[in-house]
Each structure stands twice: as C-alpha cells, then as structure tokens.
Design an enzyme around this catalytic site. Structure first.
Site, PDB file in Angstrom:
ATOM      1  N   THR A 117       0.853  -1.198   0.000  1.00 43.47           N
ATOM      2  CA  THR A 117       0.000   0.000   0.000  1.00 43.47           C
ATOM      3  C   THR A 117       0.885   1.242   0.000  1.00 43.47           C
ATOM      4  O   THR A 117       2.000   1.210   0.538  1.00 43.47           O
ATOM      5  CB  THR A 117      -0.893  -0.026   1.259  1.00 43.47           C
ATOM      6  OG1 THR A 117      -1.761  -1.155   1.162  1.00 43.47           O
ATOM      7  CG2 THR A 117      -1.737   1.235   1.387  1.00 43.47           C
ATOM      8  N   GLY A 118       0.373   2.322  -0.587  1.00 44.08           N
ATOM      9  CA  GLY A 118       1.108   3.588  -0.583  1.00 44.08           C
ATOM     10  C   GLY A 118       1.408   4.029  -2.001  1.00 44.08           C
ATOM     11  O   GLY A 118       1.099   3.331  -2.973  1.00 44.08           O
TER      12      GLY A 118
ATOM     13  N   GLY B 269       0.804   5.402   5.599  1.00 47.63           N
ATOM     14  CA  GLY B 269      -0.513   5.413   4.958  1.00 47.63           C
ATOM     15  C   GLY B 269      -1.575   4.698   5.785  1.00 47.63           C
ATOM     16  O   GLY B 269      -2.725   4.555   5.344  1.00 47.63           O
TER      17      GLY B 269
ATOM     18  N   GLU C  72      -0.393  -4.946   6.354  1.00 46.66           N
ATOM     19  CA  GLU C  72       0.917  -5.100   5.690  1.00 46.66           C
ATOM     20  C   GLU C  72       1.809  -6.071   6.459  1.00 46.66           C
ATOM     21  O   GLU C  72       2.501  -6.903   5.862  1.00 46.66           O
ATOM     22  CB  GLU C  72       1.612  -3.738   5.590  1.00 46.66           C
ATOM     23  CG  GLU C  72       0.972  -2.813   4.574  1.00 46.66           C
ATOM     24  CD  GLU C  72       1.609  -1.439   4.533  1.00 46.66           C
ATOM     25  OE1 GLU C  72       1.501  -0.775   3.492  1.00 46.66           O
ATOM     26  OE2 GLU C  72       2.209  -1.020   5.539  1.00 46.66           O
TER      27      GLU C  72
HETATM   28  O1  LIG Z   1       0.727   2.394   5.459  1.00 48.91           O
HETATM   29  C1  LIG Z   1       1.373   2.618   4.459  1.00 48.91           C
HETATM   30  C2  LIG Z   1       2.561   1.899   4.065  1.00 48.91           C
HETATM   31  O2  LIG Z   1       3.341   1.382   5.109  1.00 48.91           O
HETATM   32  C3  LIG Z   1       3.393   2.517   2.963  1.00 48.91           C
HETATM   33  O3  LIG Z   1       3.999   1.450   2.297  1.00 48.91           O
HETATM   34  C4  LIG Z   1       4.453   3.487   3.447  1.00 48.91           C
HETATM   35  O4  LIG Z   1       3.841   4.517   4.189  1.00 48.91           O
HETATM   36  C5  LIG Z   1       5.240   4.092   2.268  1.00 48.91           C
HETATM   37  O5  LIG Z   1       4.379   4.814   1.467  1.00 48.91           O
HETATM   38  P1  LIG Z   1       4.870   5.639   0.210  1.00 48.91           P
HETATM   39  O6  LIG Z   1       5.306   4.644  -0.799  1.00 48.91           O
HETATM   40  O7  LIG Z   1       3.658   6.418  -0.221  1.00 48.91           O
HETATM   41  O8  LIG Z   1       5.965   6.534   0.673  1.00 48.91           O
END
Ligand SMILES: O=C[C@H](O)[C@H](O)[C@H](O)COP(=O)(O)O
Length: 232
Positions: free
Chosen positions: A28-29, A99, A105
């Site tokens: 996710t993200g 996120g 996760e």
């Molecule tokens: O809860 C969200 C996840 O752990 C995401 O993988 C993490 O916050 C990284 O997100 P991004 O790729 O948007 O930086």
C-alpha cells in the site's frame, strides 16, 4: 528524476522478481501504487499472479486492473510481498504505516517467504526514528494505552509526542477500525526492544516497526537502482 519517476524505477526493478503463478502480497502507498500499475499491465498481457492486498485501497486498484485477488484465508502462504516503506535501516528493519496500512501489511509480509521493499533513496537511513512511528491502537481505552506507551518508551530512555492521526473531520480510522498514534520519539536506539515493549501493551494492536521481515530493498536514486540486503 522526480519522486514519482524514482518510485516507478524501483517498482519496475521489483517486478522482475515476480514469477508467473506466484502468490503475491501487494503493498500500500504511493510507491506500491506504481508497482500495481505495472503489474496490471503485465497481467493484461497474460501474466498470472494471485494477489493478496494489504488494504482496501490496494484491493480497489487491483480489481480495476484485473489482478486476481484472494484473501489470506484462501491463500495463507505467499511466495513474495512487494511493498513500500517510510524508513529502511542497514539491517532492512523498517518503519511502515505512513498510509495507515501497517497491520494488514505486517500480517501479509509475515505470511510471505520473502519481502521486497521498494523505495526512493530518501527512505534509507542509518537509524530508524526520524519518521514518526505509527502505532495502531484500539479506540477503547485510548488514554490508558497512550500512557502505557509513554511509560514503555521512557523505560527505553525515549520520549516525545504521541499524536492521534486525524482524517480532517475526526480521528483517522484504519481498515481494521482502529486509531493511529504517531510517535515522535526521535532516533530509536534499539528497534527490537521497542517492538517487544509495544507488543505487550494490551491496547496496542500493532506498530510500524518491521523487524527481520524484509529480505531485499530495491532503492532508486538519480544514479540508478540498487538492491540492499540485510547486513545482519
Ligand atoms: O501504510 C502505508 C505503508 O506502510 C506505505 O507502504 C508506506 O507509508 C510508504 O508509502 P509511500 O510509498 O507512499 O511513501
């Protein structure tokens, strides 16, 4: 390259590790979103995977792209999970949950034989903790849980603010119906000790420290893409 292009580069490289027929945990993200877009193109050309999504948002994107999904009940053992991270240390311990998807996760990554983290260079740190640590908590007993977290941190010589994450019009609610406290403790000298201390607090559902879960990190920078393996 801008931030999005770096995320795409990392996602492209990680896609090379996905084999036809794999049971795949899907993160996710914003970085995972780029990976899913690329995976969707491959699936449209006949590639087969069974995906297990780590959030409702990821499930929606996968379904729009025709990626077959199963639950962990239907497919409890996975070959590989690919996901982003908020921080990555030299041992490939992570902070995740920016996120809000950290609980699913961690369950999905822990059910996988391997986890590849995809990120741009800004996520790589010497020591975890500049990014506030997301701690998923039960709404019931929030005040008592907050106090217990503060005391646990203090026993490990850490302190700082614990901010209830907001969605704009109330507390942010995770897919599991819980709240998130973002802990600004600063650098975490012993992530494993903090992880254990948080896990035994009854109102803590899960936290964003991923210890000994990631097997590889694919990190993109203007200089190219490098892969990191855990140093210990
Ligand atoms: O809860 C969200 C996840 O752990 C995401 O993988 C993490 O916050 C990284 O997100 P991004 O790729 O948007 O930086």
């Amino acid at each position: 390259m801008d931030a999005r292009q770096l995320k795409i580069k990392a996602a492209e490289t990680a896609l090379g590790y996905v084999e036809d027929g794999m049971r795949l945990g899907i993160g996710t993200g914003s970085t995972a979103r780029e990976f899913i877009a690329l995976l969707g193109e491959k699936v449209a050309n006949g590639f087969n995977v069974i995906g297990v999504p780590t959030s409702e948002a990821t499930a929606r994107q996968c379904l729009e792209l025709g990626i077959e999904l199963k639950s962990l009940d239907e497919s409890p053992e996975l070959d590989l999970t690919i996901d982003g991270a908020d921080e990555i240390d030299p041992a490939l311990n992570l902070i995740k949950g920016g996120g809000g998807a950290l609980l699913r996760e961690k369950i999905v990554a822990s059910a996988s034989k391997a986890m590849i983290v995809i990120a741009d260079e800004t996520k790589v740190v010497d020591q975890l903790g500049a990014f506030p640590l997301p701690i998923e908590v039960m709404p019931f007993g929030l005040g008592a849980t907050r106090l217990a977290i503060e005391k646990a941190a203090s026993r490990l010589n850490m302190s700082g603010s614990l901010d209830l994450r907001s969605s704009g019009d109330g507390p942010f609610m995770t897919d599991g119906g819980h709240y998130i406290l973002d802990a600004s403790f600063g650098r975490i000298p012993d992530a494993e000790a903090l992880s254990v201390a948080l896990n035994i607090i009854p109102g803590v559902v899960e936290h964003g420290l991923f210890i000994d879960i990631a097997t590889l990190a694919v990190v993109a920078s203007d200089g190219g893409v490098r892969t990191l393996k855990a140093t210990e």
